[in-house]
Design an enzyme around this catalytic site. Structure first.
Site, PDB file in Angstrom:
ATOM      1  N   LYS A 197       3.255  -7.948  -3.995  1.00 59.35           N
ATOM      2  CA  LYS A 197       2.892  -8.704  -2.800  1.00 59.35           C
ATOM      3  C   LYS A 197       2.970 -10.214  -3.068  1.00 59.35           C
ATOM      4  O   LYS A 197       3.243 -10.634  -4.186  1.00 59.35           O
ATOM      5  CB  LYS A 197       1.502  -8.263  -2.321  1.00 59.35           C
TER       6      LYS A 197
HETATM    7  C1  PLP Z   1       1.137  -2.610   0.104  1.00 54.68           C
HETATM    8  C2  PLP Z   1       0.717  -2.179   1.464  1.00 54.68           C
HETATM    9  C3  PLP Z   1      -0.512  -1.541   1.712  1.00 54.68           C
HETATM   10  C4  PLP Z   1      -1.401  -1.070   0.615  1.00 54.68           C
HETATM   11  O1  PLP Z   1      -1.765  -2.044  -0.273  1.00 54.68           O
HETATM   12  P1  PLP Z   1      -2.514  -1.617  -1.627  1.00 54.68           P
HETATM   13  O2  PLP Z   1      -3.150  -2.895  -2.064  1.00 54.68           O
HETATM   14  O3  PLP Z   1      -1.452  -1.137  -2.565  1.00 54.68           O
HETATM   15  O4  PLP Z   1      -3.489  -0.563  -1.282  1.00 54.68           O
HETATM   16  C5  PLP Z   1      -0.888  -1.308   3.006  1.00 54.68           C
HETATM   17  N1  PLP Z   1      -0.089  -1.609   4.036  1.00 54.68           N
HETATM   18  C6  PLP Z   1       1.113  -2.190   3.853  1.00 54.68           C
HETATM   19  C7  PLP Z   1       1.944  -2.531   5.042  1.00 54.68           C
HETATM   20  C8  PLP Z   1       1.561  -2.467   2.561  1.00 54.68           C
HETATM   21  O5  PLP Z   1       2.778  -3.005   2.373  1.00 54.68           O
END
Ligand code: PLP
Length: 396
Positions: A197
Site C-alpha cells: 500500500k
Molecule cells: C489491501 C486491501 C484491503 C485489506 O487490507 P489489509 O490491511 O491487508 O487487511 C481491503 N480493501 C482493499 C480495497 C484493499 O486493497
C-alpha cells in the site's frame, strides 16, 4: 559481472528508509514491542495528518484507532455500527474480498453492485437501485486511489438513513472537494498499511471516525472486549492489574514494532504521492499512442494517491490481456490484476447466485485490465522499460 538481462522489475516494492529502521531498532531495545507508546503516537500523528487536510466545518474530534490490518478495521467499524444478521450492506464487486468478507463475519448479507466504467468506482445509480428495507450501510472503495463519488453517496445515504464506511485501503492521500479522505462526512474510514500500500507497516491499518460511540466500541472490541484501553497499562500511575470483559472482542491491536514504521512512513506520505503522480504522468504520456485506455484522472486540484496504475486494453488491441502479462513477464516485468471481481469467485458467486452479466462494466474492465509497476523507488528509466515492453508486445 554483466548480464544481458536487466534485473526483474517487480509490480510493487515498499520504500523503507534509515529512519524507519532506526525507529524499529529503538522499539526492540525499549523492551515494549507490542501495543504501547509508539502505537499511541502513530494514532496521534495520524489525527494531526488528517486535520491538516481537513476542509469541512465539522469540528468533532477525529478518532484514530490503530489496528493490525484494514480488514480488522473494517470488521470493527461494522460491528460498532451494529451490523448483524438480517442486515444488508452494499459494496462494489470490483474490490478485494476483504471489503465484503467482514460483512459476512457479522452474519449480514452483501449486495454487490457494478462500477462506473469511467472511474472504476462504485456506480451510484446501481447503489440506489440495490437499496432495500434491509439495507443498513454502504462501503465505497476509493479504487486505485481515485476518490469515489462521495458527495452523491453521502447524500444518498442520508436520504435512506444508511451508514457509510469508506474502504480507504488505496486512498492515502486522496482528496474529495479538497478535503482528505478520512475527514469526510462518512461514519468511518479505514486505511491499510499492508506491504504494497502507499505507506506500510508490513501489516496494519487505521480506523478513523468522528463518531465517539463508534470509536469507544471499536477500542473495546480491538482488544478482547476489555473495558479499558490497552495503553492505560503503560501510562497508568497506579497498579493496573484490574480489568473487566464486557464483550467477546477480537485481537486486532497494532504492535509498536509496526507502528515504528508507520510513524516515519506517514511523514513521507505526501512525498510518496508526488513521486507516484509523476510516474503516473510519465506512463500517461508514453502510452498515449498505444491501444490502451489510460486510468481515469482526478478532477482539477484533487489528490489521487496513485496506489495503482490500472491500464485497460482497448477493444481493438491486437493482443489479449493474459498474453500481454505473459509478454511483460518474459521481459522481466511484474504486473498484477486488480481485481478478479468478487462475482467471479466461487464463494461469492455461489452464495448469492451471481452472474457476470449482472456486472457488465466490472466484467468488461476486468477482462482488459492490468496494473503496471508503480512504486516510489522506480525511476523514469523503469517506466520507459515497461512501455518499451508493451510496444514490443503490440508489434510497435
Ligand atoms: C489491501 C486491501 C484491503 C485489506 O487490507 P489489509 O490491511 O491487508 O487487511 C481491503 N480493501 C482493499 C480495497 C484493499 O486493497
Amino acid at each position: 559481472m554483466t548480464s544481458d538481462h536487466p534485473p526483474f522489475l517487480p509490480f510493487a516494492l515498499p520504500e523503507i528508509g534509515d529512519e524507519e529502521i532506526a525507529e524499529v531498532i529503538d522499539t526492540l531495545k525499549s523492551g515494549w514491542v507490542t501495543t504501547g507508546p509508539k502505537a499511541r503516537r502513530f494514532e496521534q500523528d495520524f489525527a494531526t495528518f488528517l486535520a491538516q487536510g481537513h476542509r469541512s466545518d465539522d469540528t468533532r474530534e477525529i478518532h484514530c484507532i490503530a489496528v493490525n490490518s484494514a480488514t480488522a478495521g473494517l470488521h470493527l467499524a461494522l460491528e460498532a455500527m451494529g451490523i448483524g444478521p438480517g442486515d444488508e450492506v452494499i459494496t462494489t464487486t470490483h474490490t478485494f474480498t476483504a471489503t465484503a468478507e467482514v460483512v459476512r463475519y457479522l452474519g449480514a448479507d452483501v449486495k454487490l453492485v457494478d462500477i462506473d466504467p469511467a472511474t472504476l468506482n462504485i456506480d451510484v445509480a446501481a447503489v440506489e437501485a440495490a437499496i432495500t428495507p434491509r439495507t443498513k450501510a454502504l462501503i465505497p472503495v476509493h479504487y486505485a486511489g481515485l476518490a469515489a463519488d462521495m458527495p452523491a453517496l453521502l447524500a444518498l445515504a442520508q436520504r435512506h438513513g444508511l451508514k457509510v464506511l469508506e474502504d480507504a485501503a488505496h486512498a492515502l492521500p486522496t482528496t474529495v472537494g479538497g478535503g482528505l479522505v478520512g475527514t469526510l462526512a462518512s461514519d468511518a474510514t479505514v486505511f491499510s498499511f499492508y506491504a504494497n500500500k502507499t505507506i506500510t507497516t508490513g501489516e496494519g491499518g487505521m480506523l478513523v471516525t468522528r463518531d465517539a460511540a463508534i470509536a469507544a466500541r471499536a477500542k473495546v472490541m480491538r482488544l478482547h472486549g476489555i473495558n479499558r484501553d490497552a495503553f492505560d497499562r503503560f501510562t497508568a500511575k497506579v497498579p493496573s492489574w484490574y480489568y473487566e470483559i464486557v464483550a467477546p472482542g477480537f485481537k486486532y491491536n497494532l504492535t509498536d514494532i509496526a507502528a515504528a514504521l508507520g510513524l516515519h512512513q506517514l511523514q513521507r506520505a505526501h512525498g510518496f504521492q508526488q513521486r507516484r503522480a509523476a510516474l503516473a504522468a510519465q506512463y500517461d504520456a508514453l502510452l498515449a499512442d498505444l491501444p490502451i485506455v489510460r486510468p481515469p484522472r482526478p478532477a482539477e486540484g484533487e489528490l489521487h494517491s496513485w496506489h495503482l496504475y490500472v491500464a485497460r486494453l482497448a477493444d481493438d488491441a491486437p493482443i489479449g490481456r493474459d498474453a500481454l502479462i505473459e509478454a511483460l513477464y518474459a521481459d522481466g516485468i511484474g504486473c498484477s490484476v486488480h481485481y478478479i471481481p468478487l462475482h467471479l469467485h466461487p464463494y461469492w458467486r455461489e452464495r448469492y447466485d451471481l452472474k457476470a452479466a449482472d456486472f457488465p462494466h466490472s466484467q468488461h474492465a476486468y477482462e482488459r485490465m492490468l496494473s503496471l509497476p508503480l512504486y516510489t523507488r522506480m525511476g523514469e528509466a523503469d517506466v520507459e522499460r515497461v512501455v518499451r515492453s508493451l510496444r514490443r508486445a503490440f508489434g510497435r
